[in-house]
Design a protein around this motif. Sequence first.
Motif, PDB file in Angstrom:
ATOM      1  N   PHE A   5       0.843  -1.196   0.000  1.00 18.81           N
ATOM      2  CA  PHE A   5       0.000   0.000   0.000  1.00 18.81           C
ATOM      3  C   PHE A   5       0.881   1.250   0.000  1.00 18.81           C
ATOM      4  CE2 PHE A   5      -2.558  -3.214   2.334  1.00 18.81           C
ATOM      5  CZ  PHE A   5      -3.603  -3.336   1.417  1.00 18.81           C
ATOM      6  N   ARG A   6       0.281   2.371  -0.294  1.00 17.64           N
ATOM      7  CA  ARG A   6       1.016   3.632  -0.350  1.00 17.64           C
ATOM      8  C   ARG A   6       1.413   4.100   1.060  1.00 17.64           C
ATOM      9  NH1 ARG A   6       2.177   7.633  -3.822  1.00 17.64           N
ATOM     10  NH2 ARG A   6       1.278   6.406  -5.530  1.00 17.64           N
ATOM     11  N   ALA A  60       2.840   0.593   4.320  1.00 16.60           N
ATOM     12  CA  ALA A  60       3.149  -0.145   3.094  1.00 16.60           C
ATOM     13  C   ALA A  60       3.141  -1.653   3.307  1.00 16.60           C
ATOM     14  CB  ALA A  60       4.506   0.299   2.553  1.00 16.60           C
ATOM     15  N   LYS A  61       3.251  -2.091   4.565  1.00 17.42           N
ATOM     16  CA  LYS A  61       3.267  -3.511   4.936  1.00 17.42           C
ATOM     17  C   LYS A  61       4.502  -4.231   4.401  1.00 17.42           C
ATOM     18  CE  LYS A  61      -0.822  -2.905   6.746  1.00 17.42           C
ATOM     19  NZ  LYS A  61      -0.946  -2.675   8.205  1.00 17.42           N
ATOM     20  N   SER A 113       5.849  -9.974   5.295  1.00 13.99           N
ATOM     21  CA  SER A 113       5.229  -9.150   4.250  1.00 13.99           C
ATOM     22  C   SER A 113       4.595 -10.023   3.167  1.00 13.99           C
ATOM     23  CB  SER A 113       6.256  -8.202   3.629  1.00 13.99           C
ATOM     24  OG  SER A 113       7.283  -8.904   2.957  1.00 13.99           O
ATOM     25  N   ILE A 114       5.200 -11.178   2.901  1.00 13.56           N
ATOM     26  CA  ILE A 114       4.649 -12.102   1.904  1.00 13.56           C
ATOM     27  C   ILE A 114       3.326 -12.691   2.386  1.00 13.56           C
ATOM     28  CG2 ILE A 114       5.005 -14.379   0.859  1.00 13.56           C
ATOM     29  CD1 ILE A 114       7.930 -13.580   0.430  1.00 13.56           C
ATOM     30  N   GLN A 115       3.252 -13.040   3.656  1.00 14.86           N
ATOM     31  CA  GLN A 115       1.998 -13.546   4.201  1.00 14.86           C
ATOM     32  C   GLN A 115       0.887 -12.514   4.035  1.00 14.86           C
ATOM     33  OE1 GLN A 115       0.948 -16.432   5.731  1.00 14.86           O
ATOM     34  NE2 GLN A 115       2.877 -17.508   5.379  1.00 14.86           N
ATOM     35  N   ILE A 116       1.204 -11.263   4.292  1.00 19.42           N
ATOM     36  CA  ILE A 116       0.211 -10.189   4.163  1.00 19.42           C
ATOM     37  C   ILE A 116      -0.200 -10.020   2.703  1.00 19.42           C
ATOM     38  CG2 ILE A 116      -0.155  -7.702   4.407  1.00 19.42           C
ATOM     39  CD1 ILE A 116       1.654  -7.848   6.905  1.00 19.42           C
ATOM     40  N   LYS A 117       0.754 -10.116   1.790  1.00 17.94           N
ATOM     41  CA  LYS A 117       0.435 -10.012   0.365  1.00 17.94           C
ATOM     42  C   LYS A 117      -0.479 -11.153  -0.070  1.00 17.94           C
ATOM     43  CE  LYS A 117       3.995  -7.266  -1.964  1.00 17.94           C
ATOM     44  NZ  LYS A 117       4.664  -6.533  -0.897  1.00 17.94           N
TER      45      LYS A 117
END
Length: 351
Positions: free
Chosen positions: A226-227, A290-291, A311-315
């Motif tokens: 995210f921004r 941005a996570k 971060s990959i889990q969140i994506k």
Amino acid sequence: MKIKYHYKPSKLIKSLLLLLLIATVAFIQGCTVLSKQKTQTAQKVIVAYVTSWTTVIPDPKHITHLNYAFGHVNDTFNGVRINNPDRLRKLTELKNNAPDLKILISIGGWGSGKFSEMAASDTGRTKFAEDCQRVIKEYNLDGIDIDWEYPTNKSAGISSSPDDTKNYTLMMKAIRNKIGTQKLLTLASSPDAHYIDFKSIQPVIDFVNIMTYDMGNPPHHHAGLFRSKNTKWISADEAVTAHVNAGIPINQLVLGIPFYGHGKNGIAGYIDYKEVVKLTGFKTQWDADAKVPYLENEKGELVCTYENPESIQIKCEYLLKRGMLGAMYWDYAGDTEDGALRKAVYTGMNK
């Protein structure tokens, strides 16, 4: 005395009954095909790019699709040239023990040219498409992935033309026509969904791998979901929306994840994740907007942007929630030996 009536259907009625039977069978078969198509569409994909210049052999249990990088348009603009074909043959042997694994050859890559010249003529497109068919058959592949970076744009040092976007569509249609509907046709695209007429190619492609990385260098994130204040020009979320707005249904979109980072001030500009985790003297930080994680130096400067398992889990949670088809990553060899990132993708996609 009973009168017996013997009814014999007329030829017309017999014909109508036969047509009804044929229509019923066709309807049942059609429902079966549609059911299979829906099942296939519902299955999420995990696409791993595997390069010609590395030696690691992927573990098929963590991926559904393998994109071999790279093939190129040949010097005569009418066929495919493959980097390290022996490695491609070696990789296709994975299907002996993993028959469901789909292996495609990715044609293109940054700085890979001759697309513009090839796609400019009907003869060039047809010959190229025929050679794609040959490559699929010769190497026992499941399809073609086109990675033209980018139509109408020469920033990678390749030739370009204002007609590239129109010719891209014609090229993709020519490839589909030659390889048939049983083989896959996919592509890699820029985060901003520029350069390609997505509405015109949507009917002939299977899915789009969005390259949601390289969207910035330190002090900016290169793959922020995210921004945030550290976003340079676009976020992954904005990239997905751009592709939907450009005409690709959400269930035909695959989110790109980098297994590498970008650094500065003593950290390599391009650095694999397996090397990022070895760095010392930096503070690991987390951008809650941005996570994504990043490394900070003693001055408090963002000096390395990368992904980690969190971060990959969140994506993965994000793409599943949005109804996307799956995840893609570049590249398999950038991961740690124990597969920290590929396991994160696999776990995230199979929650």
